[in-house]
Design a protein around this motif. Sequence first.
Motif, mmCIF file in Angstrom:
data_model
loop_
_atom_site.group_PDB
_atom_site.id
_atom_site.type_symbol
_atom_site.label_atom_id
_atom_site.label_comp_id
_atom_site.label_asym_id
_atom_site.label_seq_id
_atom_site.Cartn_x
_atom_site.Cartn_y
_atom_site.Cartn_z
ATOM 1 N N THR A 43 35.535 10.684 -48.491
ATOM 2 C CA THR A 43 34.415 11.081 -47.632
ATOM 3 C C THR A 43 34.616 12.491 -47.096
ATOM 4 N N LEU A 44 35.857 12.846 -46.820
ATOM 5 C CA LEU A 44 36.183 14.144 -46.231
ATOM 6 C C LEU A 44 36.463 15.219 -47.279
ATOM 7 N N ALA A 45 36.495 14.871 -48.543
ATOM 8 C CA ALA A 45 36.932 15.767 -49.618
ATOM 9 C C ALA A 45 36.268 17.140 -49.597
ATOM 10 N N ASP A 46 34.976 17.222 -49.386
ATOM 11 C CA ASP A 46 34.255 18.500 -49.442
ATOM 12 C C ASP A 46 33.864 19.017 -48.062
ATOM 13 N N GLU A 47 34.405 18.443 -47.020
ATOM 14 C CA GLU A 47 34.041 18.811 -45.653
ATOM 15 C C GLU A 47 35.279 19.260 -44.878
ATOM 16 N N GLU A 48 35.084 20.132 -43.889
ATOM 17 C CA GLU A 48 36.180 20.505 -42.995
ATOM 18 C C GLU A 48 36.458 19.383 -42.009
ATOM 19 N N SER A 49 35.380 18.746 -41.574
ATOM 20 C CA SER A 49 35.508 17.619 -40.654
ATOM 21 C C SER A 49 34.252 16.764 -40.770
ATOM 22 N N VAL A 50 34.352 15.533 -40.300
ATOM 23 C CA VAL A 50 33.208 14.631 -40.349
ATOM 24 C C VAL A 50 33.307 13.643 -39.180
ATOM 25 N N GLU A 51 32.153 13.405 -38.529
ATOM 26 C CA GLU A 51 32.064 12.375 -37.489
ATOM 27 C C GLU A 51 31.871 11.046 -38.203
ATOM 28 N N THR A 52 32.698 10.045 -37.879
ATOM 29 C CA THR A 52 32.631 8.784 -38.607
ATOM 30 C C THR A 52 33.219 7.636 -37.803
ATOM 31 N N LYS A 53 33.066 6.448 -38.349
ATOM 32 C CA LYS A 53 33.652 5.219 -37.801
ATOM 33 C C LYS A 53 34.471 4.593 -38.917
ATOM 34 N N VAL A 54 35.727 4.263 -38.623
ATOM 35 C CA VAL A 54 36.678 3.831 -39.641
ATOM 36 C C VAL A 54 37.386 2.553 -39.195
ATOM 37 N N ARG A 55 37.641 1.660 -40.158
ATOM 38 C CA ARG A 55 38.444 0.448 -39.917
ATOM 39 C C ARG A 55 39.686 0.534 -40.790
#
Length: 150
Positions: A43-55
Amino acid sequence: MPMKPLLYTLLLCFFVSVASAQQYFGEKITDQDAIAATELPETLADEESVETKVRGEVTGVCQMKGCWMTVNVGNNREMMVRFKDYGFFVPKDITGQTVVIVGEALVETVSVDDQRHLAEDAGQSAEEIEKITEPKSQLSFVADGVIVEE
C-alpha cells in the motif's frame, strides 16, 4: 424451571463479552475496515506516507514505558509504531496479541543512536546493541489510536 434457560443465556453473554474484550488507547477508534499489516508495504510502495487503519500482531513493546511497539508486516519484517505526540502508552505485556492502529504509515531512516536507544528499551544485551553500526530504512507508523484485541 424458566430460570435455567435465563441462567444459561446470561452465562453465554458473559463469556462472549469477556472473549471479545478490547482495550483502547489514545483516540477512540473502531476496528472496521482495517487492512492486514502484511498489506501495508504494498500500500505504501509508491507513497511517502499514507493515512490508514491496520490490524496486525505485536512482536515487541518498549519495556521501559510501553511508549512504542513493533508489528509484524510479513516476510520477517517489523513496523515500528510510535504514539502521536507521545500522548499515550500501551501495556508492556501485549507481545503476541493483535492490535488495530489508526494513523500515518511512512518509511523513514533511523540513525544508529536511535536504533541503539530502541534496542536498549527492548532489553537487548550490550553485545547486540554494539552490533548496530549503520542507519537503516524502516517502515514506521505514528498511531492516533490503538485497540488491543484480547
